[in-house]
Enzyme design. Structure first.
Site, short mmCIF file in Angstrom:
data_model
loop_
_atom_site.label_atom_id
_atom_site.label_comp_id
_atom_site.label_asym_id
_atom_site.label_seq_id
_atom_site.Cartn_x
_atom_site.Cartn_y
_atom_site.Cartn_z
N SER A 124 127.04 43.38 22.24
CA SER A 124 126.17 43.86 23.31
C SER A 124 125.49 42.70 24.00
O SER A 124 125.23 41.65 23.39
CB SER A 124 125.11 44.76 22.67
OG SER A 124 124.02 44.93 23.54
N TYR A 148 118.17 45.75 15.64
CA TYR A 148 119.46 46.18 16.19
C TYR A 148 120.20 44.97 16.79
O TYR A 148 121.36 44.70 16.48
CB TYR A 148 119.26 47.26 17.26
CG TYR A 148 120.42 47.36 18.22
CD1 TYR A 148 121.64 47.88 17.79
CD2 TYR A 148 120.32 46.89 19.53
CE1 TYR A 148 122.72 47.94 18.67
CE2 TYR A 148 121.38 46.95 20.40
CZ TYR A 148 122.59 47.46 19.97
OH TYR A 148 123.65 47.50 20.82
N LYS A 152 123.84 42.75 15.72
CA LYS A 152 124.98 42.37 16.60
C LYS A 152 125.20 40.85 16.53
O LYS A 152 126.33 40.37 16.41
CB LYS A 152 124.71 42.79 18.05
CG LYS A 152 124.74 44.30 18.26
CD LYS A 152 126.13 44.88 18.07
CE LYS A 152 126.19 46.38 18.26
NZ LYS A 152 127.43 46.99 17.80
N1 UFG Z 1 114.50 52.82 31.82
C1 UFG Z 1 113.50 53.59 32.38
N2 UFG Z 1 113.29 54.83 31.88
C2 UFG Z 1 114.01 55.35 30.85
C3 UFG Z 1 115.05 54.56 30.29
C4 UFG Z 1 115.26 53.29 30.79
O1 UFG Z 1 112.82 53.15 33.30
O2 UFG Z 1 113.77 56.49 30.43
C5 UFG Z 1 114.78 51.49 32.38
C6 UFG Z 1 114.61 50.35 31.40
O3 UFG Z 1 113.28 49.89 31.37
C7 UFG Z 1 115.61 49.33 31.95
C8 UFG Z 1 116.72 50.19 32.53
O4 UFG Z 1 116.14 51.47 32.76
O5 UFG Z 1 115.03 48.60 33.00
C9 UFG Z 1 117.90 50.35 31.60
O6 UFG Z 1 117.45 50.80 30.33
P1 UFG Z 1 118.44 51.34 29.21
O7 UFG Z 1 117.60 51.79 28.06
O8 UFG Z 1 119.39 52.31 29.78
O9 UFG Z 1 119.29 50.06 28.82
P2 UFG Z 1 118.80 48.65 28.25
O10 UFG Z 1 119.24 47.62 29.24
O11 UFG Z 1 117.40 48.63 27.84
O12 UFG Z 1 119.63 48.61 26.90
C10 UFG Z 1 121.03 48.57 26.92
C11 UFG Z 1 121.57 49.21 25.64
C12 UFG Z 1 121.13 48.45 24.44
C13 UFG Z 1 121.52 47.03 24.59
C14 UFG Z 1 121.01 46.46 25.88
C15 UFG Z 1 121.55 45.08 26.06
O13 UFG Z 1 121.10 50.52 25.54
O14 UFG Z 1 121.78 48.97 23.32
O15 UFG Z 1 121.44 47.26 26.97
O16 UFG Z 1 121.49 44.62 27.32
F1 UFG Z 1 121.01 46.31 23.58
#
Ligand code: UFG
Length: 357
Positions: A124, A148, A152
């Protein structure tokens, strides 16, 4: 010869199984369905018309896992199985180390024992921590921010050491950015249990009326509109990347690491806007506090995968939103409720075609 897919019933796993079957591979899936549903594999069989040999078992059950190697001629392993909720990993780190690290060690031991020294590993972009700049290329410094992410990163290091100890291994590490979307049939897709942690499944649950409004985590980041920027990639593009990575793994040795992303970032507000445009469904939202540990901007430099794997993401954000919505609106409650207990016996995907099974 067959490809063993661990965690093949999950979101990325099921889409990859579909592409593998379409590409003419025989596949065997080992999955404990702890965070997935066998229904996904039944549907992959329905779409492709091809059967999957399924072992409903836990990778930590070494004796059962060994029967998979004894019963089959396995050519390579695509290792998806693992827990992936960042927040849960902070509160229950041992569960993460046991399920992710121990399970990987066990499968590698069996692969070594049965001379199946070819693996594609599901890593990831989390291994980049909070990157200093974008786009992120594979040589960037690595840093885990939570258990987590540490699993990885540790597994990547274990796999590097494994190759050093035995040069016959061929390992391809794929660092995913943010997979969203669903197969164009709308028949398989992302089905997180409980309230989704990730952006797109949260949006689709708001769209389908199960959640009231999206909470946007942070509005003052140094980005185009203050909300977090990520590299969203269509899960079918990602799945196709696994087939090319598998080709590479089967025909070379060493450890090769690739980013799988589009190379383009979208803010949360841009994703909401794209979703509304793609589907015509309004997404109410409110701004809330930033989520701890979130980077402001994260997007890939995917040129290494393009050069060495001949892989490039083809689908854009509108298609990702349309496909995610087709899946969610056709399946407002995701897959059907699964059986609570899983017997560690071999089944075929057609077994799940039986009524009430
Ligand atoms: N976000 C919101 N509201 C939500 C969910 C997410 O505003 O309810 C925002 C987050 O703050 C972020 C973006 O949307 O800016 C994407 O968030 P995600 O949770 O969809 O994805 P992340 O980038 O945080 O995490 C993903 C994977 C992880 C991994 C990570 C690595 O889910 O498992 O990418 O880049 F570790």
């Amino acid at each position: 010869m067959a490809i063993l897919v661990t965690g093949g019933a999950g979101f990325i796993g099921s889409h990859t199984c579909l592409e593998l079957l379409s590409g003419g591979y025989d596949i065997i899936v080992v999955d404990n369905f702890s965070n997935s549903n066998p229904e996904s594999l039944k549907r992959v069989t329905e779409i492709t018309g091809k059967l999957i040999k399924i072992y409903p078992m836990d990778l930590l059950d070494l004796n059962s896992l060994e029967t998979v190697f004894l019963d089959n001629h396995i050519e390579a392993v695509i290792h998806f199985a693992g827990l992936k909720a960042v927040g849960e990993s902070v509160h229950d780190s041992l569960k993460y180390y046991k399920n992710n690290i121990t399970a990987t060690l066990l499968i590698c031991e069996l692969m070594q024992k049965y001379k199946v020294k070819k693996m594609v590993f599901s890593s990831s972009a989390t291994v980049y921590g909070l990157p200093d700049s974008v786009p992120i290329s594979e040589g960037f410094p690595l840093k885990a921010l939570n258990p987590y992410g540490r699993t990885k990163l540790m597994i990547e290091e274990i796999l590097q050491d494994l190759y050093v100890s035995d040069n016959e291994w061929s390992i391809t590490i794929l660092r995913y950015f943010n997979p969203i979307g669903a197969h164009e049939s709308g028949w398989i897709g992302e089905d997180p249990s409980g309230t989704p942690n990730n952006l797109m499944p949260y949006i689709t649950r708001v769209a389908v009326g199960q959640l009231k409004e999206l909470q946007i985590f942070g509005k003052d980041y140094a980005t185009v509109d203050g909300t977090g920027v990520r590299d969203y990639i269509h899960v079918v593009d990602l799945a196709k990347g696994h087939l090319l990575a598998l080709d590479k793994t089967l025909t070379s040795s060493g450890v090769h690491t690739y980013n799988l992303g589009t190379g383009r970032g979208y803010s949360v507000l841009e994703v909401v806007e794209a979703f509304e445009l793609a589907t015509g469904v309004h997404i109410p939202y409110k701004m809330v506090q930033p989520r701890s540990g979130d980077a402001a901007i994260c997007y890939a430099d995917p040129t290494k995968a393009e050069k060495e794997l001949n892989w490039k993401a083809a689908k854009g954000i509108i298609e990702m939103c349309q496909d995610a919505w087709r899946w969610q609106s056709n399946n407002p409650h995701g897959y059907v409720k699964k059986e609570e207990s899983v017997n560690p016996r071999l089944v075929q995907s057609e077994d799940f075609l039986l009524p009430n099974n």
